[in-house]
Design a protein around this motif. Structure first.
Motif, PDB file in Angstrom:
ATOM      1  N   LYS A 291       0.831  -1.208   0.000  1.00  0.00           N
ATOM      2  CA  LYS A 291       0.000   0.000   0.000  1.00  0.00           C
ATOM      3  C   LYS A 291       0.863   1.255   0.000  1.00  0.00           C
ATOM      4  CE  LYS A 291      -4.019  -2.029   2.334  1.00  0.00           C
ATOM      5  NZ  LYS A 291      -4.847  -2.007   3.576  1.00  0.00           N
ATOM      6  N   ASN A 294       1.844   1.918  -3.409  1.00  0.00           N
ATOM      7  CA  ASN A 294       0.723   1.983  -4.357  1.00  0.00           C
ATOM      8  C   ASN A 294       0.666   0.746  -5.247  1.00  0.00           C
ATOM      9  OD1 ASN A 294      -0.188   4.566  -3.489  1.00  0.00           O
ATOM     10  ND2 ASN A 294       1.436   5.541  -4.713  1.00  0.00           N
ATOM     11  N   ASP A 356      -4.478   2.323  10.218  1.00  0.00           N
ATOM     12  CA  ASP A 356      -4.036   1.084   9.570  1.00  0.00           C
ATOM     13  C   ASP A 356      -3.277   0.190  10.544  1.00  0.00           C
ATOM     14  OD1 ASP A 356      -5.116   1.750   7.066  1.00  0.00           O
ATOM     15  OD2 ASP A 356      -3.396   3.006   6.602  1.00  0.00           O
TER      16      ASP A 356
END
Length: 482
Positions: A291, A294, A356
């Motif tokens: 993440k 990306n 997160d």
């Protein structure tokens, strides 16, 4: 016996403090008040004379004021005679004419004098422990009562420290002391002791790993530079050591080098067996690194090696020793996973706004079977991001994971359903919410709603994808009444 004497004395002292003021007679109170009022009126007459002498008021005004003040003074005098008149009959009999204590005050005093001792006795009889022996302070183990280690453990540690003061070049002694400090939660002292053991023992890989983990725990879950160098030393000797590989990658990730961290974690996962205890948390870290870059986690997460076959039951001593060694390795692995999760939890306590991070912690607790902690971590993520669909789905999933397994379909917890509906409202194409809400609707017999939800979900997959086949089969089962 001494306890009861002291208790009775204290109760009597309390009664004596409360009751006598209630029985006190208001003798002389009316007379004192009347004398005060008369003095005030005399001062007013003097002031009146002075005002008239200075020409501030006329003769008629002064006369009217004197008359009013005189009327008030006469009224006070009449009230002062009231007790004498009312008590004249008693005075002739030689009885005092002072005002009596009100009956309500006497009744309240009597009630308190009875209820206080009885209430105290009743409460102690229910909550007290008169059968327990006395516990002088000198004979009590205060450290043990506060949850600390027993006195014998502390005595052994003091003895070990004295030995190390005489022979400071004993690496095993420093290692034992450091491990003891770590179990007590005294992490800075544990790191200091283990650091001395590492300096003396050289390249003891197990000791280096323990030292690195303590450094991370003492630093709130963040890998300090000393810990990174320690794990790099382990990898220089054994490049396959999983604990060192994980933390070395975590150090790079926390330093901002997500690409190197992803490569390291991917290599570790690809070379680990599927039933290795660290596989779930490595998957989680790979997703986090992906993440940050990306990237799609599903595309960059490798598959682990097949699960290892369990060895047959030992038939001889050699096999028994092999099993014992395997059990020890398994315990070490579990301890490593626990250290990773605890480090993440400590870091989140220091930085609670990392949504997160709370999600990763919730998933980790779920893998470890600690449902309550998984729900709590997901709840904290939802509190900080109440509109994020993935957070709402994660919270619902944590709630569902805590539910007992059942072969018979049924309704999901209301809180989980509400969280999923909120996620679907925020993201109408959310696959997880569509699937789980469809399961809930099918389980409670709401076929129309389940069909609508799964039809929307089916439209997001291609016919050649396995998910399409699964959802299509569910829809066909609904149409058939299954």
């Amino acid at each position: 016996m001494l306890f009861w004497i002291v208790a009775a004395a204290l109760t009597a002292a309390v009664v004596l403090l409360i009751v006598p003021p209630l029985l006190r007679k208001p003798e002389g109170a009316a007379e004192e008040r009347a004398a005060y009022d008369l003095e005030v009126y005399r001062d007013q007459l003097g002031e009146l004379e002075r005002d008239q002498g200075r020409g501030l008021i006329s003769e008629a005004q002064a006369a009217a004021a004197r008359a009013e003040i005189g009327r008030r003074m006469l009224a006070i005098a009449d009230r002062g005679k009231g007790p004498v008149k009312n008590g004249a009959k008693d005075a002739k009999k030689g009885k005092p004419t002072a005002a009596r204590t009100p009956r309500s005050a006497m009744a309240l005093a009597a009630l308190l004098a009875v209820l206080l001792p009885l209430g105290t006795l009743a409460v102690y009889g229910k909550l007290g422990r008169p059968e327990l022996p006395a516990q002088p302070l000198a004979s009590r183990n205060l450290d043990h009562e506060r949850g600390g280690p027993p006195k014998n453990v502390l005595a052994a540690m003091d003895k070990l420290k004295a030995q190390l003061a005489e022979t400071p070049d004993d690496p095993q002694g420093w290692a034992i002391l450091g491990q003891a400090y770590a179990k007590m939660g005294r992490l800075p002292e544990a790191a200091d002791a283990l650091g001395k053991a590492v300096a003396l023992a050289g390249d003891d890989l197990e000791l280096l790993g323990s030292y690195g983990e303590v450094l991370i725990s003492a630093n709130g879950g963040t890998v300090p530079d000393e810990a990174r160098k320690t794990f790099d030393r382990v990898l220089a000797k054994d490049p396959t050591e999983p604990r060192a590989r994980f933390y070395a990658a975590l150090a790079r990730f926390q330093a901002g080098d997500s690409k190197d961290a992803l490569e390291r974690w991917s290599a570790l996962l690809a070379e680990s067996h599927a039933d290795a205890p660290w596989v779930p948390i490595v998957r989680t870290q790979i997703a986090e690194a992906a993440k940050a870059l990306n990237l799609d986690p599903a595309k960059v997460t490798p598959e682990p090696l097949p699960a290892q076959q369990q060895p047959p039951v030992a038939q001889n001593q050699g096999q028994g020793q092999g099993q014992a060694q395997g059990q020890t390795e398994g315990e070490d692995q579990q301890q490593m996973i626990r250290g990773m999760v605890d480090g993440l939890a400590a870091r989140l306590e220091a930085n609670p706004d990392d949504v997160d991070g709370w999600l990763r912690l919730s998933r980790s607790y779920g893998v470890m079977g600690e449902s309550a902690k998984a729900i709590d971590a997901a709840r904290k993520a939802r509190e900080r991001a109440p509109q994020r669909p993935d957070v709402l789905v994660a919270y619902a999933s944590a709630l569902l994971s805590a539910e007992p397994r059942s072969s018979k379909p049924g309704p999901m917890p209301e809180e989980a359903v509400a969280s999923l509906r909120q996620a679907l409202a925020a993201e109408p194409d959310n696959r997880d919410a569509l699937w789980l809400l469809g399961l809930n609707a099918a389980g409670i017999g709401q076929t129309t709603e389940a069909t609508d939800l799964w039809t929307r979900l089916l439209a997001q997959f291609k016919p050649e994808e396995p998910e399409y086949t699964l959802i299509r089969a569910r829809l066909d089962s609904l149409k058939a009444g299954g």
